[in-house]
Motif scaffolding. Structure first.
Motif, PDB file in Angstrom:
ATOM      1  N   UNK A 101       0.849  -1.198   0.000  1.00  0.00           N
ATOM      2  CA  UNK A 101       0.000   0.000   0.000  1.00  0.00           C
ATOM      3  C   UNK A 101       0.884   1.248   0.000  1.00  0.00           C
ATOM      4  N   UNK A 102       0.340   2.336  -0.516  1.00  0.00           N
ATOM      5  CA  UNK A 102       1.075   3.590  -0.538  1.00  0.00           C
ATOM      6  C   UNK A 102       0.883   4.372   0.745  1.00  0.00           C
ATOM      7  N   UNK A 103       1.956   4.934   1.262  1.00  0.00           N
ATOM      8  CA  UNK A 103       1.854   5.773   2.461  1.00  0.00           C
ATOM      9  C   UNK A 103       1.809   7.230   2.010  1.00  0.00           C
ATOM     10  N   UNK A 134      -2.140  -1.935  13.719  1.00  0.00           N
ATOM     11  CA  UNK A 134      -2.975  -1.297  14.745  1.00  0.00           C
ATOM     12  C   UNK A 134      -4.013  -0.359  14.127  1.00  0.00           C
ATOM     13  N   UNK A 135      -3.640   0.346  13.072  1.00  0.00           N
ATOM     14  CA  UNK A 135      -4.559   1.276  12.445  1.00  0.00           C
ATOM     15  C   UNK A 135      -5.707   0.571  11.752  1.00  0.00           C
ATOM     16  N   UNK A 195      -8.309  -1.407  13.999  1.00  0.00           N
ATOM     17  CA  UNK A 195      -9.347  -0.625  14.672  1.00  0.00           C
ATOM     18  C   UNK A 195     -10.240   0.115  13.679  1.00  0.00           C
ATOM     19  N   UNK A 196      -9.679   0.589  12.579  1.00  0.00           N
ATOM     20  CA  UNK A 196     -10.466   1.319  11.574  1.00  0.00           C
ATOM     21  C   UNK A 196     -11.567   0.441  10.986  1.00  0.00           C
ATOM     22  N   UNK A 197     -11.231  -0.798  10.642  1.00  0.00           N
ATOM     23  CA  UNK A 197     -12.188  -1.666   9.956  1.00  0.00           C
ATOM     24  C   UNK A 197     -13.473  -1.897  10.759  1.00  0.00           C
ATOM     25  N   UNK A 198     -13.394  -2.317  12.033  1.00  0.00           N
ATOM     26  CA  UNK A 198     -14.642  -2.511  12.780  1.00  0.00           C
ATOM     27  C   UNK A 198     -15.358  -1.211  13.115  1.00  0.00           C
ATOM     28  N   UNK A 199     -14.605  -0.130  13.345  1.00  0.00           N
ATOM     29  CA  UNK A 199     -15.264   1.152  13.624  1.00  0.00           C
ATOM     30  C   UNK A 199     -16.102   1.587  12.423  1.00  0.00           C
ATOM     31  N   UNK A 200     -15.583   1.380  11.217  1.00  0.00           N
ATOM     32  CA  UNK A 200     -16.341   1.704  10.011  1.00  0.00           C
ATOM     33  C   UNK A 200     -17.524   0.741   9.834  1.00  0.00           C
ATOM     34  N   UNK A 201     -17.265  -0.530   9.965  1.00  0.00           N
ATOM     35  CA  UNK A 201     -18.305  -1.547   9.731  1.00  0.00           C
ATOM     36  C   UNK A 201     -19.482  -1.386  10.679  1.00  0.00           C
ATOM     37  N   UNK A 202     -19.193  -1.066  11.942  1.00  0.00           N
ATOM     38  CA  UNK A 202     -20.242  -0.981  12.944  1.00  0.00           C
ATOM     39  C   UNK A 202     -20.755   0.451  13.140  1.00  0.00           C
ATOM     40  N   UNK A 203     -20.402   1.340  12.230  1.00  0.00           N
ATOM     41  CA  UNK A 203     -21.073   2.639  12.160  1.00  0.00           C
ATOM     42  C   UNK A 203     -20.635   3.693  13.151  1.00  0.00           C
ATOM     43  N   UNK A 232      -5.556   0.689   2.455  1.00  0.00           N
ATOM     44  CA  UNK A 232      -5.204   1.930   1.757  1.00  0.00           C
ATOM     45  C   UNK A 232      -6.169   3.053   2.122  1.00  0.00           C
ATOM     46  N   UNK A 233      -7.447   2.721   2.209  1.00  0.00           N
ATOM     47  CA  UNK A 233      -8.468   3.707   2.608  1.00  0.00           C
ATOM     48  C   UNK A 233      -8.167   4.260   3.997  1.00  0.00           C
ATOM     49  N   UNK A 234      -7.763   3.362   4.906  1.00  0.00           N
ATOM     50  CA  UNK A 234      -7.417   3.773   6.269  1.00  0.00           C
ATOM     51  C   UNK A 234      -6.227   4.728   6.278  1.00  0.00           C
ATOM     52  N   UNK A 235      -5.193   4.403   5.502  1.00  0.00           N
ATOM     53  CA  UNK A 235      -4.017   5.267   5.456  1.00  0.00           C
ATOM     54  C   UNK A 235      -4.379   6.651   4.909  1.00  0.00           C
ATOM     55  N   UNK A 236      -5.206   6.683   3.882  1.00  0.00           N
ATOM     56  CA  UNK A 236      -5.632   7.964   3.317  1.00  0.00           C
ATOM     57  C   UNK A 236      -6.449   8.758   4.338  1.00  0.00           C
TER      58      UNK A 236
END
Length: 346
Positions: free
Chosen positions: A142-144, A159-160, A163-171, A300-304
């Motif tokens: 992925x690009x930084x 770590x990013x 935590x980002x994935x479930x926070x997004x998924x669960x609204x 990649x979405x999380x990094x952006x």
């Protein structure tokens, strides 16, 4: 083949030591990365000590990798020499199953290939980021973004996204009350990201020792779970609770903190089984869920997202010679909040 220096665990529970490993020659779709920084994740310790089951040794841990591209294969289209890049927990998958096609490579039904402690498609063991260089297929790189420094970006690769994935998924977002259990390597990023998403954020920690830090990181409230009044005061409060700790919890007590229809999502992975009275789930139509990292596109979405909001990890930069000491400090929760190895010291 390229010979590079690395730090490896020669056997389960053995101290890590400096050694050399072979990296494969760059293939058509490969990217050769000069590793600049590598985060130390608690899962590195679980695996190096065989806490999660039998492992492959010698083991070079590290799946929070940030570096710069130094060579690309002739078929590479996504990256060029000089690009700032990252590698997380995966370096391959079958790419053909339903999950891979849906961008859920971490749940590949054909079996994903971990960045270390795994066997690649070529039959060779994979070695992680505690090393000078790594060769990875471009589809798992992925690009930084320029807005993130490489040292603070490295921990985002595990770590990013974890935590980002479930926070997004669960609204998690405006109007939602989110609690994060534990303010460690994962938890501190959970707080930052939930706050940036617009949620009202509460930290649930064993003590108030890190309260000032939690509030600075974006928490609106901070409670000690060692205080029995916490569970009475916060009963029925949260839409979402994210558990980032690797210790078995009293899940019934934490489920009691959820609103009707709320969810308790686990990203921490204790080595021991946990017990649960299912009435604590049935009453209130609650959800007990799990989440494992994220796919490549979501990473990649999380990094952006983190770059857009100025979110890097809070790190302690260490030399490679300090890895064993750092492992003991992680186990003792004595890090604020992620150790990152300066790989120039390897």
């Amino acid at each position: 083949m390229t010979t590079v220096a690395a730090y490896a665990a020669p056997a389960a529970k053995a101290p890590l030591e400096r050694t050399t490993i072979e990296r494969r020659a760059v293939r058509e779709h490969d990217v050769l990365i000069d590793i600049k920084f590598a985060g130390i994740c608690h899962s590195d310790i679980h695996q190096a000590r065989e806490g999660w089951g039998e492992a492959i040794f010698p083991m070079v841990p590290g799946h929070e990798i940030a570096g710069v591209v130094s060579e690309v294969g002739p078929g590479v289209t996504k990256f060029k020499v000089g690009d700032r890049v990252g590698v997380g927990c995966l370096v391959d998958s079958c790419r053909e199953c339903e999950n891979c096609k849906a961008g859920l490579e971490q749940h590949c039904t054909g079996g994903n290939v971990g960045t270390y402690n795994a066997i690649g498609k070529d039959g060779e063991p994979t070695y992680g980021g505690y090393s000078e260089k790594v060769v990875v297929d471009e589809n798992f790189v992925v690009g930084i973004p320029e807005g993130l420094s490489l040292d603070e970006a490295a921990p985002l690769l595990c770590a990013g996204i974890t935590t980002y994935s479930p926070l997004k998924k669960w609204g998690a977002g405006p109007g939602k009350k989110v609690a994060v259990i534990g303010l460690g390597g994962l938890g501190h990023m959970g707080v930052k990201i939930a706050h940036a998403l617009g949620a009202e954020v509460t930290v649930l920690s064993q003590s108030l020792r890190k309260k000032d830090d939690g509030l600075k990181l974006g928490a609106d409230h901070y409670y000690a779970t060692s205080d029995e009044n916490t569970f009475k005061e916060l009963a029925g409060t949260f839409d979402l609770i994210l558990s980032t700790v690797s210790a078995p919890l009293d899940f019934g007590a934490y489920l009691g903190l959820l609103k009707t229809g709320g969810a308790l999502v686990n990203v921490g992975a204790p080595e021991e089984p946990v017990a649960l009275n299912l009435f604590s789930l049935i009453g209130g139509n609650k959800t007990l869920a799990g989440s494992m990292i994220g796919g490549i596109a979501e990473t990649q979405e999380m990094l952006d997202f983190c770059a857009a909001h100025g979110l890097g990890a809070e790190i302690e930069l260490i030399a490679a010679s300090e890895i064993n000491e750092a492992y003991e400090r992680v186990v003792n929760s004595d890090v604020r909040y992620r150790f990152v190895i300066d790989t120039a010291t390897i």
